[in-house]
Design an enzyme around this catalytic site. Structure first.
Site, PDB file in Angstrom:
ATOM      1  N   ASP A 114       0.862  -1.182   0.000  1.00 54.52           N
ATOM      2  CA  ASP A 114       0.000   0.000   0.000  1.00 54.52           C
ATOM      3  C   ASP A 114       0.895   1.227   0.000  1.00 54.52           C
ATOM      4  OD1 ASP A 114      -2.440  -1.386   0.098  1.00 54.52           O
ATOM      5  OD2 ASP A 114      -2.363  -1.516   2.285  1.00 54.52           O
ATOM      6  N   ASP A 133      -6.944  -1.445  -4.577  1.00 54.92           N
ATOM      7  CA  ASP A 133      -8.012  -1.084  -3.637  1.00 54.92           C
ATOM      8  C   ASP A 133      -8.939  -0.047  -4.254  1.00 54.92           C
ATOM      9  OD1 ASP A 133      -6.753  -2.726  -1.756  1.00 54.92           O
ATOM     10  OD2 ASP A 133      -5.682  -1.053  -0.834  1.00 54.92           O
TER      11      ASP A 133
END
Length: 166
Positions: A114, A133
């Site tokens: 991330d 995401d």
């Protein structure tokens, strides 16, 4: 269109993850757009907000079920908006599945990379997320919108009549 959308989503996700792992250092966020966005390299063993970090193996299993369901849905799919929606969900799912399968600490336990944080580094005000995401979120929101507006996966549109009040 579903396949093209999914392939583009996976390619963009993996390219951005590669760039970030090559050029960012964990613990050293990079401020961009005047602090609206920070690039903060993190490795997440859990789901959203790092939930379920002790059960990482569950996420690839769930993802494989979702991929199977989308594969089944494509046999009856005749709607361009639904193809884009499901392509985004598929691309996001495959992008994160790749991390779960091929990144450390090992297969079915890999941590997702991330890097995007809004307004503050390290999710002080919001989650740290990645392109996959984002694709998942946009795809699911589009699917909800399509459902709410009566657009069917086979291309038909169902119009719900309002109940009359007396």
């Amino acid at each position: 269109m579903l396949g093209v959308t999914a392939v583009l989503a996976v390619a963009l996700d993996q390219w951005v993850k590669w760039l970030c792992t090559e050029h960012l250092t964990e613990g050293e966020p990079v401020r961009i757009l005047g602090g609206l966005v920070y690039l903060s390299l993190l490795r997440n063993g859990g789901a959203a907000f790092s939930m379920g970090e002790n059960h990482t193996w569950v996420f690839p299993v769930i993802t494989l079920v979702v991929i199977g369901w989308i594969g089944y849905m494509t046999t009856r799919l005749r709607s361009l908006p639904w193809a884009i929606s499901l392509g985004l969900v598929l691309g996001g799912a495959v992008g994160n599945l790749g991390d779960r399968l091929f990144r450390a600490p090992g297969p079915f336990r890999g941590h997702v990379v991330d890097m995007i944080s809004l307004f503050a580094p390290y999710a002080e005000k919001f989650a740290v997320f990645n392109i996959a995401d984002s694709c998942l979120t946009v795809g699911v929101c589009l699917a909800v919108l399509l459902e709410l507006t009566g657009r069917q996966r086979d291309g038909r549109r169902v119009v719900h009549k309002k109940a009359e009040t007396a």
